[in-house]
Write a protein that holds these residues in place. Structure first.
Motif, PDB file in Angstrom:
ATOM      1  N   ALA A 355       0.841  -1.202   0.000  1.00  0.00           N
ATOM      2  CA  ALA A 355       0.000   0.000   0.000  1.00  0.00           C
ATOM      3  C   ALA A 355       0.874   1.248   0.000  1.00  0.00           C
ATOM      4  O   ALA A 355       2.042   1.209   0.367  1.00  0.00           O
ATOM      5  N   HIS A 356       0.302   2.344  -0.440  1.00  0.00           N
ATOM      6  CA  HIS A 356       1.027   3.613  -0.485  1.00  0.00           C
ATOM      7  C   HIS A 356       0.178   4.689   0.182  1.00  0.00           C
ATOM      8  O   HIS A 356      -1.043   4.751  -0.014  1.00  0.00           O
ATOM      9  N   LEU A 357       0.845   5.546   0.959  1.00  0.00           N
ATOM     10  CA  LEU A 357       0.149   6.566   1.731  1.00  0.00           C
ATOM     11  C   LEU A 357       0.194   7.918   1.023  1.00  0.00           C
ATOM     12  O   LEU A 357       1.261   8.382   0.628  1.00  0.00           O
ATOM     13  N   ILE A 358      -0.969   8.531   0.867  1.00  0.00           N
ATOM     14  CA  ILE A 358      -1.048   9.867   0.271  1.00  0.00           C
ATOM     15  C   ILE A 358      -1.638  10.806   1.318  1.00  0.00           C
ATOM     16  O   ILE A 358      -2.664  10.499   1.924  1.00  0.00           O
ATOM     17  N   VAL A 359      -0.962  11.926   1.533  1.00  0.00           N
ATOM     18  CA  VAL A 359      -1.485  12.903   2.493  1.00  0.00           C
ATOM     19  C   VAL A 359      -2.540  13.749   1.787  1.00  0.00           C
ATOM     20  O   VAL A 359      -2.292  14.313   0.730  1.00  0.00           O
TER      21      VAL A 359
END
Ligand code: ADP
Ligand code: MG
Length: 366
Positions: A355-359
């Motif tokens: 998974a990848h985190l986007i603010v």
């Protein structure tokens, strides 16, 4: 400007009425690279190329070609080769005459012209077609002549604006790879424009994703696909599963995210925002696995198969996870394992690294 920069835009701004076609764009194209400007229709891609080519002047900012300010230099003096989708060949001139045109314009000696035309037609493997008229060539061959004409005068940089748009899929794929091979062989610095994300991923050294006159993200195809900086880039490149939530805490390099309906998800991240920050968790469809096949994953969801699209070597699944939300899953076809049919109940999962985190705060313009 570093030595390996060939072309640079500095705070380039151009408005048409109230539309900001270029909104203070900074961009450096490195020596020998193919940099793609990727964005939806109307995002400013063609305007950017026109400013580089000299067909349009920026209202503010500068264009530098190998450290020289060319912002207001006429197009013919810029040493820039161009291939456009509808950059038609001269119909009454044969292939050799078409290709020699830029050299005639430069008043080059006849012997030198002959040498260069032979070289350029050799590069695109059309040496045998020198005497033909454009209408006696296929679409793909015509595009190769256009390419030969764009490189024959040894330009410092090549501009390509959706050059394959008019070709059918199979031919397009073939010509894409051909152009990429030639570009690498000639080490020709190239600025390529497309709205086709797949084309951008295949061809580029780097991609600049454009939206509403601004560059949202600049990076390698891998970075753009795996680490999109905001929702716009994530949505525009590939298919995304996006889960909105809030940072709940962290365990070393893993963020704990609480989704709107209270579920906890783990996401590996280099920099973890402070507790309470609104974030989006991105999971690409090919990262999801079926836990019913025996896999273990720390992130899991259960749902119902709503759609199965069989593609031969792989299959696409739409999984209804309740609350009116879907997850898209893309998996290799295989014999055995759980047979998935519409209506089946399934458990899907993924690792924190998948998974990848986007603010949320860095979300681009709507
Ligand atoms: P793209 O190539 O990404 O589709 P363009 O650079 O052609 O986008 O256009 C960016 C924006 O600027 C669009 O809103 C377009 O309508 C506007 N625009 C571009 N050229 C002109 C022009 N010559 N006159 C008025 N508006 C223009
Ligand atoms: Mg355009």
């Amino acid at each position: 400007m570093t030595n390996d920069t060939d072309l640079r835009l500095e705070k380039a701004f151009k408005a048409y009425g109230t539309v900001k076609a270029l909104d203070h764009v900074d961009l450096s194209v490195r020596n020998g690279e193919l940099l793609t400007i990727l964005g939806p229709s109307g995002s400013g891609k063609t305007t950017l190329l026109r400013v580089v080519a000299g067909f349009a002047e920026p209202d503010e900012g500068r264009v530098l070609l190998q450290e020289r300010d060319i912002t207001f230099l006429p197009p013919a003096k810029r040493d820039i080769g161009m291939v456009f989708q509808n950059y038609a060949l001269f119909p009454h001139m044969n292939v050799a005459e078409n290709v020699s045109f830029p050299l005639q314009m430069r008043n080059m000696a006849k012997v030198e012209i002959k040498k260069r035309v032979t070289w350029a037609l050799g590069i695109v493997e059309l040496g045998e077609y020198a005497e033909r008229l454009p209408r006696q060539l296929s679409g793909g061959q015509q595009q190769r002549v256009a390419f030969a004409r764009a490189i024959v005068f040894d330009p410092r940089i090549l501009l390509l604006d959706e050059p394959f748009g008019a070709l059918d899929r199979k031919l397009r794929e073939q010509i894409q790879l051909e152009v990429r091979r030639l570009q690498q062989q000639l080490k020709l610095t190239s600025l390529f424009v497309t709205h086709d994300q797949e084309e951008a991923l295949i061809l580029s050294d780097r991609i600049a994703v454009m939206n509403a006159g601004r560059i949202e993200q600049l990076g390698t195809p891998h970075e753009i696909y795996e680490r999109p900086i905001n929702r716009f880039v994530a949505d525009f490149i590939g298919i995304s599963n996006l889960i909105s939530g809030v940072i709940e805490g962290q365990d070393r390099s893993v963020a704990v995210v609480r989704s709107k309906d209270g579920q906890l998800f783990l996401v590996a991240a280099d920099a973890i925002p402070t507790q309470g920050t609104n974030v989006i968790v991105l999971i690409r469809p090919e990262r999801l696995v079926l836990l019913d096949d025996g896999a273990e994953r720390s992130n899991r969801l259960s749902g119902t198969v709503a759609e199965v699209i069989y593609l031969g070597q792989s299959e696409k699944l739409r999984i209804d996870i309740g609350g009116g939300r879907d997850m898209l899953m893309h998996r290799q076809s295989r014999l055995g394992g759980v047979q998935l049919e519409v209506g089946s109940t399934v458990n899907i999962g993924w690792t924190p690294e998948d998974a990848h985190l986007i603010v949320e705060d860095t979300v681009g313009q709507p």
